[in-house]
Scaffold this active site. Structure first.
Site, short mmCIF file in Angstrom:
data_model
loop_
_atom_site.label_atom_id
_atom_site.label_comp_id
_atom_site.label_asym_id
_atom_site.label_seq_id
_atom_site.Cartn_x
_atom_site.Cartn_y
_atom_site.Cartn_z
N PHE A 162 -9.60 26.84 57.42
CA PHE A 162 -10.44 25.30 57.45
C PHE A 162 -10.81 25.21 58.80
CE2 PHE A 162 -9.26 23.13 53.05
CZ PHE A 162 -9.78 24.18 52.52
N ASP A 190 -18.71 22.60 57.57
CA ASP A 190 -18.60 21.80 58.91
C ASP A 190 -18.71 22.62 59.91
OD1 ASP A 190 -17.39 20.35 56.96
OD2 ASP A 190 -15.43 20.62 57.94
#
Ligand code: FRU
Length: 497
Positions: free
Chosen positions: A98, A39
């Protein structure tokens, strides 16, 4: 002072980057400095430059203990690597930093908000990952984790929410200087939803409400949300896991979803009006947007599908994962329109134009070839009464390989197909999408970089993105029609420097 874990990553990536030849990377799509990328994170404009962080495991070209890689650019096309920004080096994020986002603070520092992952032993001996939202503050290069991390935990949202699926904060600053963020979550029984939080100063956060709920419609957990206004509408984008196809929408398993509607700032009520997939190809996930200084809303995604990461795996491969071309967003008739960022035009060189070329069977055009190109095609029948059955353009072509975009006007379908791209894997290689077409007309803009094709259909009404790893010597392009088609072609090479 950077932790040992971060210093190790920084030392490693600096040495390893040198070993990767430029020709082995995409030209204008960001790839990881070394190792694995997923991502986009912290996509933002800060101190006169665009910043793009990414989910990063430097040590192997596979997903691992997540760090944040970092790169900056003036034009969103030429990227310069900066040292890894953050590493899993505190109690809250020891099992991974994350996805998350970035915003500027009033004192000029840059605030990163990300998900800290920490494994927790369950009473039955199994292990689960608790996810909390954490902060780091820095100068655009070096960041310090906030002492009071985590700033959002399971205690901050209603009890029906799952603390093991609470991630990917996207924050932004409001006009009054306060901050807001959306975070992906699901209910304890696995149904995706997006939570909205607010903060006066960016450091102390409180829950507002559940902004949107899946109610069983689009996959399960909703990852990587973003929420912004665009052309008098409000847009919520998210990447749901485990989607089920509906007609020609939502075929990617872990795919993308765009909800368009309205937002009442007084009540924080988001009312959905339209839904669609964001990209109709195979490789596009977890997109994130920024607001450029000139007011453009620009989106970038991870140019990859989780389920097809082994399309191309070599033992010694030094990097894996690419970002998409950044796209300018707008809304027309309740649909999200995506156009390649206009900066790409500055990379165009060696224009070649053909008008009114008749295509029946296979046609090749002098000078129309290449693997780093920007090509516009206007496709039409020779007359309305005689609409061809199928038109196709093949690229990355040699005797054995090609990748194709084809158009069937009678079915209003465009298809991308990489099954002959040299892949030796039995994985998904094709995707179809429904397009607007009248009297057999269609507009395509095909952008190729070394390992990808992004196909913008009808000025951005749909985009189909695919990656492929065909040998670079396969640079042929040909056109094909079953029946008779007429095309105009404008083709540019894209400069490497
Ligand atoms: C989406 C995602 C995020 C998570 C990150 C971990 O691709 O699963 O939800 O933050 O990747 O790398």
């Amino acid at each position: 002072m950077a932790s040992q874990i971060l210093r190790d990553a920084r030392a490693y990536e600096e040495i390893m980057e040198e070993k990767i030849q430029r020709e082995k990377r995409p030209v204008f799509h960001l790839s990881p400095r070394v190792g694995w990328m997923n991502d986009p994170n912290g996509f933002s404009y800060y101190n006169g430059e665009y910043h793009l962080f990414y989910q990063y495991y430097p040590y192997k070209p596979v997903w691992g203990l997540m760090h944040w890689g970092h790169a900056v650019s003036k034009d969103l096309l030429h990227w310069e690597y900066l040292p890894a920004a953050i590493a899993p080096d505190t109690m809250q994020d020891k099992d991974g930093c994350f996805s998350g986002s970035a915003a500027a603070l009033p004192d000029g520092r840059q605030l990163l908000m990300y998900t800290g992952v920490a494994k927790e032993m369950q009473p039955d001996g199994s292990i689960k990952e608790v996810q909390t939202q954490c902060l780091a503050v820095g100068d655009g290069k070096d960041y310090e984790k906030y002492k009071k991390n985590p700033v959002l935990t399971q205690k901050d949202f209603p009890e029906d929410g799952d603390k093991y699926n609470f991630r990917d904060p996207k924050l932004w600053q409001e006009e009054d200087g306060s901050y807001r963020c959306v975070v992906g979550n699901c209910t304890v029984d696995g149904d995706g939803r997006i939570l909205l939080f607010q903060s006066k100063d960016g450091f102390s956060w409180e829950f507002c409400l559940v902004l949107a709920e899946n109610k069983g419609r689009f996959g399960q957990m909703w990852e990587c949300p973003d929420f912004f206004s665009l052309d008098k509408k409000q847009v919520l984008i998210t990447s749901p896991q485990y989607m089920i196809p509906k007609g020609l929408e939502y075929h990617n398993g872990n795919g993308t979803l765009c909800l368009i509607g309205t937002f009442d700032k007084e009540t924080n009520c988001f009312t959905e009006e339209y839904n669609q997939a964001i990209d109709y190809g195979i490789d596009f996930y977890a997109p994130q947007t920024l607001l450029a200084p000139d007011g453009r809303r620009i989106m970038i995604g991870w140019m990859q599908n989780w389920d097809t990461c082994n399309l191309h795996r070599e033992e010694q491969q030094p990097w894996f994962g690419q970002m998409s071309l950044p796209r300018e967003l707008s809304i027309k008739g309740g649909r999200l329109i995506q156009q390649p960022i206009r900066e790409l035009e500055t990379m165009r060189t060696e224009q070649i134009i053909y008008n009114d070329v008749s295509v029946q069977g296979v046609v090749q055009l002098d000078g129309v070839k290449g693997r780093k190109i920007d090509m516009e095609l206007n496709i039409r029948p020779c007359n309305k009464e005689e609409i061809f059955k199928k038109f196709a353009v093949r690229f990355a072509q040699n005797d054995i390989c090609h990748t194709a975009v084809s158009f069937r006007p009678h079915e209003s379908i465009v298809k991308v197909d990489r099954k002959f791209s040299g892949s030796r894997r039995a994985i998904i290689h094709q995707r179809r999408c429904l397009v607007n077409t009248e009297d057999g007309k269609l507009k395509l803009r095909i952008i190729l970089d070394r390992f990808s094709a992004e196909v913008f259909i009808n000025d951005g009404e749909q985009v189909m993105t695919i990656t492929f790893y065909t040998d670079q010597s396969a640079d042929g392009i040909s056109f094909y029609a079953d029946g008779k088609a007429v095309i105009d072609v404008v083709k540019y090479n894209l400069k490497e420097e």
